[in-house]
Design a protein around this motif. Structure first.
Motif, PDB file in Angstrom:
ATOM      1  N   ARG A  65       6.190  -2.538  19.893  1.00  0.00           N
ATOM      2  CA  ARG A  65       6.000  -3.787  20.629  1.00  0.00           C
ATOM      3  C   ARG A  65       5.100  -4.757  19.846  1.00  0.00           C
ATOM      4  N   LEU A  66       4.032  -4.246  19.236  1.00  0.00           N
ATOM      5  CA  LEU A  66       3.148  -5.112  18.455  1.00  0.00           C
ATOM      6  C   LEU A  66       3.850  -5.644  17.210  1.00  0.00           C
ATOM      7  N   LEU A  67       4.619  -4.780  16.545  1.00  0.00           N
ATOM      8  CA  LEU A  67       5.350  -5.225  15.362  1.00  0.00           C
ATOM      9  C   LEU A  67       6.369  -6.299  15.723  1.00  0.00           C
ATOM     10  N   GLU A  68       7.067  -6.108  16.820  1.00  0.00           N
ATOM     11  CA  GLU A  68       8.063  -7.081  17.235  1.00  0.00           C
ATOM     12  C   GLU A  68       7.452  -8.403  17.683  1.00  0.00           C
ATOM     13  N   SER A  69       6.138  -8.376  17.960  1.00  0.00           N
ATOM     14  CA  SER A  69       5.439  -9.604  18.351  1.00  0.00           C
ATOM     15  C   SER A  69       4.769 -10.284  17.169  1.00  0.00           C
ATOM     16  N   GLY A  70       5.033  -9.774  15.946  1.00  0.00           N
ATOM     17  CA  GLY A  70       4.574 -10.440  14.740  1.00  0.00           C
ATOM     18  C   GLY A  70       3.367  -9.847  14.062  1.00  0.00           C
ATOM     19  N   ALA A  71       2.673  -8.886  14.691  1.00  0.00           N
ATOM     20  CA  ALA A  71       1.485  -8.295  14.068  1.00  0.00           C
ATOM     21  C   ALA A  71       1.881  -7.348  12.944  1.00  0.00           C
ATOM     22  N   ARG A  72       0.999  -7.204  11.976  1.00  0.00           N
ATOM     23  CA  ARG A  72       1.250  -6.345  10.812  1.00  0.00           C
ATOM     24  C   ARG A  72       0.401  -5.081  10.908  1.00  0.00           C
ATOM     25  N   LEU A  73       1.044  -3.912  10.828  1.00  0.00           N
ATOM     26  CA  LEU A  73       0.337  -2.635  10.850  1.00  0.00           C
ATOM     27  C   LEU A  73      -0.286  -2.372   9.488  1.00  0.00           C
ATOM     28  N   VAL A  74      -1.592  -2.052   9.471  1.00  0.00           N
ATOM     29  CA  VAL A  74      -2.291  -1.856   8.199  1.00  0.00           C
ATOM     30  C   VAL A  74      -2.820  -0.441   8.022  1.00  0.00           C
ATOM     31  N   GLY A  75      -2.532   0.470   8.953  1.00  0.00           N
ATOM     32  CA  GLY A  75      -2.943   1.847   8.730  1.00  0.00           C
ATOM     33  C   GLY A  75      -3.171   2.621  10.005  1.00  0.00           C
ATOM     34  N   LYS A  76      -3.314   3.956   9.831  1.00  0.00           N
ATOM     35  CA  LYS A  76      -3.615   4.857  10.931  1.00  0.00           C
ATOM     36  C   LYS A  76      -5.079   5.279  10.839  1.00  0.00           C
ATOM     37  N   THR A  77      -5.720   5.406  11.982  1.00  0.00           N
ATOM     38  CA  THR A  77      -7.173   5.569  12.013  1.00  0.00           C
ATOM     39  C   THR A  77      -7.598   6.935  12.537  1.00  0.00           C
ATOM     40  N   HIS A  78      -8.819   7.316  12.149  1.00  0.00           N
ATOM     41  CA  HIS A  78      -9.376   8.606  12.539  1.00  0.00           C
ATOM     42  C   HIS A  78      -9.562   8.722  14.042  1.00  0.00           C
ATOM     43  N   THR A  79      -9.464   9.961  14.508  1.00  0.00           N
ATOM     44  CA  THR A  79      -9.712  10.299  15.898  1.00  0.00           C
ATOM     45  C   THR A  79     -10.444  11.639  15.970  1.00  0.00           C
ATOM     46  N   ASP A  80     -11.206  11.851  17.029  1.00  0.00           N
ATOM     47  CA  ASP A  80     -11.698  13.192  17.310  1.00  0.00           C
ATOM     48  C   ASP A  80     -10.493  14.121  17.462  1.00  0.00           C
ATOM     49  N   GLU A  81     -10.654  15.385  17.171  1.00  0.00           N
ATOM     50  CA  GLU A  81      -9.539  16.322  17.158  1.00  0.00           C
ATOM     51  C   GLU A  81      -8.811  16.353  18.504  1.00  0.00           C
ATOM     52  N   LEU A  82      -7.507  16.107  18.450  1.00  0.00           N
ATOM     53  CA  LEU A  82      -6.649  16.132  19.635  1.00  0.00           C
ATOM     54  C   LEU A  82      -7.205  15.253  20.747  1.00  0.00           C
ATOM     55  N   THR A  83      -7.968  14.245  20.360  1.00  0.00           N
ATOM     56  CA  THR A  83      -8.629  13.272  21.245  1.00  0.00           C
ATOM     57  C   THR A  83      -9.674  13.924  22.149  1.00  0.00           C
ATOM     58  N   ARG A  84     -10.134  15.137  21.827  1.00  0.00           N
ATOM     59  CA  ARG A  84     -11.053  15.863  22.695  1.00  0.00           C
ATOM     60  C   ARG A  84     -12.506  15.640  22.283  1.00  0.00           C
TER      61      ARG A  84
END
Length: 392
Positions: A65-84
């Motif tokens: 949805r963001l890409l189709e609205s014109g925004a540019r993806l610049v990377g994937k970001t760190h997260t705590d393990e399994l979001t826990r």
């Protein structure tokens, strides 16, 4: 991309141009490494998950949805393990550096997303929020953040942990960018009407550090001018907020084990101590405790709805503390974690939207002031944020 803050994952150099000249054209965004990108492995903050996972076959709905609205993806970001996690530390990949409070944790589990925005590496970022995983890093890193109404944004193509609480989370470097992002993902325009009143949750102020409460008090005139007349004296909860923590943990922990337990049993993965402890606690939640927690949730939803009755928004600190120092003792962090969840569980239990506004500071560290709105009132909060930003 030059990444001085360890915001982005190894192998997270995913660059995809947006299409057309939509409402987000010219803006960049990052995505927490729980959002699928077709052809790439979704790592979820754990090296064994990454090692065993297959590349995603499709891209997550929110990313598309963001890409189709014109925004540019610049990377994937760190997260705590399994979001826990809720502090942003990761025993495998390190803790992203908080650009607005060096030497202090960024907050998690959407740590890398908040850091990317705070550090000027992206205008927007996608996170998730279960018990505060977008709101806490928004507060600690001093950026604009939204936990939407439960179910308002599809979780399709996102690794979640708890269906009762999981939402997509939104982070941005300005109120206008957050509102534009929200309009795209929520598929609706903000309303023109204002709330009738802004109700200060005295329970939340009393549960916070005195300096945090003072900072919120100092911002109330701005809320009165830009949002709605401020109402004082409301103690909305029939039990102390500290007693909201156990039901939140019981439901979330049980559902997280239901989500990941089979994979853990098969794969025997490596986890940091706190994540392993959280998962094991979830595995041991009894049927009696789970039933009691679900009953409490129903009562909590009613208390929040009563406080919101009559077109109100609720005012509270996003977090009861500012970001603690990196490498603080685990025993200290456990106590802080419970205090944080006592506030973040309010919106999570009720399934209502909450926006964190970077309006306050305590001893030079950021602190978010939050507004909670009624179910479906996401646009109301985004419009209020725009007015607040215009008044600054």
């Amino acid at each position: 991309m030059h990444d001085p803050y360890n915001a982005f994952t190894l192998g997270g150099d995913v660059y995809i141009d947006g299409t057309g000249d939509g409402p987000l054209a010219g803006l960049t965004f990052a995505a927490k490494d729980v959002f699928d990108i077709a052809g790439y492995v979704t790592g979820a903050g754990n090296p064994d998950w990454r090692r065993l996972a297959e590349p995603a076959r499709a891209t997550a709905w929110a990313v598309t949805r963001l890409l189709e609205s014109g925004a540019r993806l610049v990377g994937k970001t760190h997260t705590d393990e399994l979001t826990r996690g809720i502090f942003g530390d990761n025993s495998h990949y390190g803790t992203p550096e908080n650009p607005r409070a060096p030497g202090h944790v960024p907050g998690g589990s959407s740590s890398g997303s908040a850091v990317a925005v705070a550090g000027g590496l992206a205008n927007l970022a996608l996170g998730t929020d279960t018990a505060g995983s977008t709101r806490v890093p928004a507060s600690f890193c001093g950026v604009w953040g939204l936990r939407p109404t439960l179910g308002a944004i599809p979780m399709e193509g996102v690794i979640g942990q708890s269906g009762t609480f999981d939402t997509v989370g939104l982070l941005a470097d300005s109120a206008d960018h957050l509102a534009r992002m929200g309009e795209v993902l929520l598929r609706k325009k903000p309303p023109t009407q204002r709330p009738d009143r802004a109700v200060v949750l005295e329970d939340a102020l009393e549960a916070s550090d005195p300096a945090v409460a003072d900072a919120i008090e100092a911002a109330l005139p701005l809320i009165a001018d830009a949002v709605a007349p401020v109402k004082r004296g409301t103690h909305f909860s029939q039990v102390p907020l500290a007693e909201w923590v156990e039901p939140q943990n019981a439901i979330q922990g049980h559902e997280a084990w239901e989500t990941f337990g089979d994979w853990i049993n098969r794969s025997n993965p490596r986890f940091g101590f706190e994540v392993a402890d959280n998962l094991l606690r979830g595995a041991r939640v009894s049927k009696t405790s789970l039933s009691a927690a679900r009953g409490f949730r129903l009562r909590a939803r009613r208390w929040v709805q009563e406080a919101l009755d009559g077109h109100a928004v609720l005012v509270l600190p996003t977090t009861p503390v500012t970001a603690p120092p990196v490498h603080s003792p685990r025993s200290v962090m456990w106590e802080i974690r419970s205090r944080i969840i006592s506030l973040t569980s309010i919106a999570a239990m009720a399934g209502v939207p909450q926006i964190s506004l970077p309006l306050c500071q305590v001893e030079g560290r950021p602190l978010g002031l939050s507004l909670i709105g009624p179910r479906g009132g996401d646009g109301l909060l985004l419009a209020a944020a725009r007015r607040i930003a215009a008044a600054l």
